[in-house]
Design a protein around this motif. Sequence first.
Motif, mmCIF file in Angstrom:
data_model
loop_
_atom_site.group_PDB
_atom_site.id
_atom_site.type_symbol
_atom_site.label_atom_id
_atom_site.label_comp_id
_atom_site.label_asym_id
_atom_site.label_seq_id
_atom_site.Cartn_x
_atom_site.Cartn_y
_atom_site.Cartn_z
ATOM 1 N N LEU A 387 -67.533 -81.979 50.155
ATOM 2 C CA LEU A 387 -68.880 -82.488 49.886
ATOM 3 C C LEU A 387 -69.875 -81.998 50.934
ATOM 4 O O LEU A 387 -71.021 -81.676 50.616
ATOM 5 C CB LEU A 387 -68.860 -84.014 49.834
ATOM 6 N N GLN A 388 -69.437 -81.978 52.207
ATOM 7 C CA GLN A 388 -70.300 -81.431 53.251
ATOM 8 C C GLN A 388 -70.593 -79.962 52.994
ATOM 9 O O GLN A 388 -71.734 -79.500 53.132
ATOM 10 C CB GLN A 388 -69.633 -81.599 54.627
ATOM 11 N N MET A 389 -69.547 -79.218 52.632
ATOM 12 C CA MET A 389 -69.729 -77.795 52.347
ATOM 13 C C MET A 389 -70.686 -77.597 51.168
ATOM 14 O O MET A 389 -71.580 -76.742 51.206
ATOM 15 C CB MET A 389 -68.370 -77.149 52.063
ATOM 16 N N PHE A 390 -70.491 -78.400 50.122
ATOM 17 C CA PHE A 390 -71.340 -78.269 48.934
ATOM 18 C C PHE A 390 -72.795 -78.554 49.287
ATOM 19 O O PHE A 390 -73.704 -77.824 48.868
ATOM 20 C CB PHE A 390 -70.862 -79.230 47.849
ATOM 21 N N TYR A 391 -73.014 -79.597 50.081
ATOM 22 C CA TYR A 391 -74.383 -79.967 50.454
ATOM 23 C C TYR A 391 -75.052 -78.825 51.218
ATOM 24 O O TYR A 391 -76.188 -78.444 50.927
ATOM 25 C CB TYR A 391 -74.373 -81.241 51.297
ATOM 26 N N LEU A 392 -74.348 -78.284 52.220
ATOM 27 C CA LEU A 392 -74.938 -77.224 53.027
ATOM 28 C C LEU A 392 -75.171 -75.953 52.212
ATOM 29 O O LEU A 392 -76.224 -75.312 52.309
ATOM 30 C CB LEU A 392 -74.026 -76.926 54.230
ATOM 31 N N MET A 393 -74.184 -75.592 51.377
ATOM 32 C CA MET A 393 -74.314 -74.365 50.596
ATOM 33 C C MET A 393 -75.395 -74.502 49.528
ATOM 34 O O MET A 393 -76.026 -73.513 49.142
ATOM 35 C CB MET A 393 -72.966 -73.995 49.986
ATOM 36 N N SER A 394 -75.621 -75.746 49.053
ATOM 37 C CA SER A 394 -76.686 -75.951 48.063
ATOM 38 C C SER A 394 -78.067 -75.744 48.676
ATOM 39 O O SER A 394 -79.057 -75.595 47.955
ATOM 40 C CB SER A 394 -76.590 -77.361 47.468
ATOM 41 N N ARG A 395 -78.135 -75.719 50.022
ATOM 42 C CA ARG A 395 -79.394 -75.451 50.722
ATOM 43 C C ARG A 395 -79.531 -73.972 51.061
ATOM 44 O O ARG A 395 -80.366 -73.581 51.874
ATOM 45 C CB ARG A 395 -79.473 -76.266 52.009
ATOM 46 N N GLY A 396 -78.670 -73.139 50.496
ATOM 47 C CA GLY A 396 -78.772 -71.698 50.699
ATOM 48 C C GLY A 396 -77.997 -71.168 51.886
ATOM 49 O O GLY A 396 -78.162 -70.000 52.259
ATOM 50 N N ILE A 397 -77.171 -71.989 52.495
ATOM 51 C CA ILE A 397 -76.371 -71.569 53.649
ATOM 52 C C ILE A 397 -75.067 -70.955 53.152
ATOM 53 O O ILE A 397 -74.427 -71.484 52.231
ATOM 54 C CB ILE A 397 -76.093 -72.775 54.573
ATOM 55 N N SER A 398 -74.645 -69.844 53.756
ATOM 56 C CA SER A 398 -73.412 -69.182 53.343
ATOM 57 C C SER A 398 -72.201 -70.060 53.651
ATOM 58 O O SER A 398 -72.273 -70.964 54.495
ATOM 59 C CB SER A 398 -73.256 -67.847 54.065
ATOM 60 N N ARG A 399 -71.086 -69.764 52.977
ATOM 61 C CA ARG A 399 -69.866 -70.549 53.209
ATOM 62 C C ARG A 399 -69.437 -70.460 54.673
ATOM 63 O O ARG A 399 -69.065 -71.461 55.275
ATOM 64 C CB ARG A 399 -68.744 -70.063 52.292
ATOM 65 N N ARG A 400 -69.462 -69.261 55.257
ATOM 66 C CA ARG A 400 -69.029 -69.093 56.647
ATOM 67 C C ARG A 400 -69.920 -69.885 57.598
ATOM 68 O O ARG A 400 -69.440 -70.566 58.503
ATOM 69 C CB ARG A 400 -69.057 -67.606 57.012
ATOM 70 N N GLU A 401 -71.236 -69.824 57.378
ATOM 71 C CA GLU A 401 -72.160 -70.547 58.239
ATOM 72 C C GLU A 401 -72.032 -72.057 58.030
ATOM 73 O O GLU A 401 -72.131 -72.842 58.990
ATOM 74 C CB GLU A 401 -73.589 -70.089 57.979
ATOM 75 N N ALA A 402 -71.798 -72.471 56.790
ATOM 76 C CA ALA A 402 -71.624 -73.899 56.511
ATOM 77 C C ALA A 402 -70.391 -74.437 57.220
ATOM 78 O O ALA A 402 -70.424 -75.515 57.832
ATOM 79 C CB ALA A 402 -71.519 -74.123 55.001
ATOM 80 N N GLU A 403 -69.295 -73.683 57.165
ATOM 81 C CA GLU A 403 -68.072 -74.102 57.846
ATOM 82 C C GLU A 403 -68.295 -74.165 59.353
ATOM 83 O O GLU A 403 -67.832 -75.092 60.030
ATOM 84 C CB GLU A 403 -66.935 -73.130 57.525
ATOM 85 N N ARG A 404 -69.021 -73.184 59.869
ATOM 86 C CA ARG A 404 -69.339 -73.176 61.303
ATOM 87 C C ARG A 404 -70.100 -74.433 61.698
ATOM 88 O O ARG A 404 -69.799 -75.074 62.713
ATOM 89 C CB ARG A 404 -70.150 -71.924 61.625
ATOM 90 N N LEU A 405 -71.109 -74.810 60.927
ATOM 91 C CA LEU A 405 -71.907 -75.989 61.239
ATOM 92 C C LEU A 405 -71.071 -77.262 61.179
ATOM 93 O O LEU A 405 -71.217 -78.162 62.020
ATOM 94 C CB LEU A 405 -73.095 -76.081 60.282
ATOM 95 N N VAL A 406 -70.203 -77.363 60.188
ATOM 96 C CA VAL A 406 -69.344 -78.547 60.054
ATOM 97 C C VAL A 406 -68.428 -78.675 61.267
ATOM 98 O O VAL A 406 -68.248 -79.767 61.838
ATOM 99 C CB VAL A 406 -68.523 -78.479 58.753
ATOM 100 N N ILE A 407 -67.849 -77.549 61.705
ATOM 101 C CA ILE A 407 -66.916 -77.582 62.833
ATOM 102 C C ILE A 407 -67.642 -77.959 64.126
ATOM 103 O O ILE A 407 -67.163 -78.795 64.898
ATOM 104 C CB ILE A 407 -66.201 -76.225 62.966
#
Length: 438
Positions: A387-407
Motif C-alpha cells: 500500500l505504501q508502494m502503491f501510494y508513492l508510485m501513484s504520485r509518479g515516483i518510480s518503484r526503485r525510488e519508492a522503495e528507497r523512501l520506504v526504507i
Amino acid sequence: MATDLNEYVINADEVLSRAKERGESELLISKKKEALDKIETLEMPKPDKTKINRWDFFTNSKPVVDSDVYGSLEELPESVKNLLDKEHTKNIYVQHNNTPAYLQVSDELLDQGVIVENIIEASENHRELVEKYFMTEGVKIDEHKLAAYHAAMLNGGLFVYIPKNVQVKDPVQMVVLHDDESASLFNHVLIVADEGSELTYVENYLSTVEHSNEQFNIISEVIAKDNAKITYGAVDFLPEGFTGYNNRRGVAGRDAYIDWALGQMNDSNVIIDNTTYLMGDNSKSDLKTVVVGRGEQILNFTSQIIHYGKDSEGHILKHGVMKDSATSIFNGIGYIKHGASRSDAQQESRVLMLSERARGDANPILLIDEDDVTAGHAASVGRVDPLQMFYLMSRGISRREAERLVIHGFLDPVVRALPIESVKNQLRDVIELKVLSK
C-alpha cells in the motif's frame, strides 16, 4: 585455518612477548595473563539460533599492524575528515588500524580533569582508574572464551573519564580507520562518567578495504555513576570476510541514564551483544539499533536491558533491513529482577525483508520476577508494504525510488537519534549504499 574451536591452542608466550615488545603496561600484561590462564577452560558464547562452531574467531596472522600517524586535522585522510562535525572537532581520537594516530582534546576539558587517552597509555598513566573499571563491572574476563580472548589480544581502544559534576558540552569522537586487510581489531573502549557528569560520545568504525580474513573482537564498557548521563552513538562499517564479535555493555547507577544509538552496518558475519544493567533506582536506558544485512551475511543480535533498581526504565527499539541471502536473529530481552518494583520494560523489533531468500527473526522476550511493573513488546517481520508502494508510485515516483523512501523512513527513527550531524549523514550514505547497490 582452524574451524574446530575446541582444538585451537593460543600461544601464550607469543602473546605476552608481543605485549612486552609493544611496551604495554604491567596492568594490561597482568590482565592478559589472567585471560590466558582461563581461556582454555571457558566455553564459547551460545547465541540463540546461530551455529558458530565453524566461525573463525581465533586464527590471527598479524595481531598488530603499525600504520601512519597524523600531526594535525589537515593531515587526516578525507574519509576520516568527512566524519567529523565541523562545529564539534575539539575532542577527537583517531586510531589507524592498531596505531594511535591522532588525539585532540580541548584545554577546557583538560583543565576540568577529563581524561581522553588510548587505552594502552591510559592503563599506565591512570592505572588505579583503569584497574577499577576494566572488565570488572561490565564485561568479565571469564564471561566466556571470546571475552577472555579479547582481553588477551587487546590491541587498541580508548579510555574516557569524566570527573564528578563535569558536563562535557562538545562530543568526544573516536574514528577507527581500517585500511589494511591484514589488521585485526581487538579494541576496548572504557567510558566512565562519574557522579553528576554528562558526556556525548560518538565512534565510527570505517574500512576502506573490500575484504579481510581477520577478526574483530570489540568490547565497550560504559559506566554511568549516580545521576550521570551518557549518550553513546556509533556507526560500524567493517568489510566482508571479517569474523566479528561486538559487545557493548552499560552499567547505570541511581538516577543515571545511558542512551544508545547504534548503526550496525558491518558486511561481515557477526555476533552482537548490547546489554545494559540498570543497577540504581530510577535509572534509565534507551537502546536504539538499526541494521542492514546483505549478501550471505549471518547476523545475530542480542539486546538486553536488565532491571535491578526500583522505578527503572528500559526501552529497546531495533529496526533491520535484510536483502539478498542475509540472515538475522533479533533477540530483545527485557528482564525485571525481583526487587525492581515499578520498573518499565518496553521493546520493539521490526525486520523488513527485500528478498525472498532473506531471513529475519524477531524474538521479543520479557522476563519478569516482580509484580508491580509495566512491560510490553512488539515485533514484526515482513516485506515492504504494497500500500505504501502503491501510494508513492501513484504520485509518479518510480518503484526503485519508492522503495528507497520506504526504507529510509523505516530506519530513520534510529538515524535521527545519532548525536552528530556528520555521523547521521554517514549512516544515511551507508544505508543508501547497502540497500540500493546491486
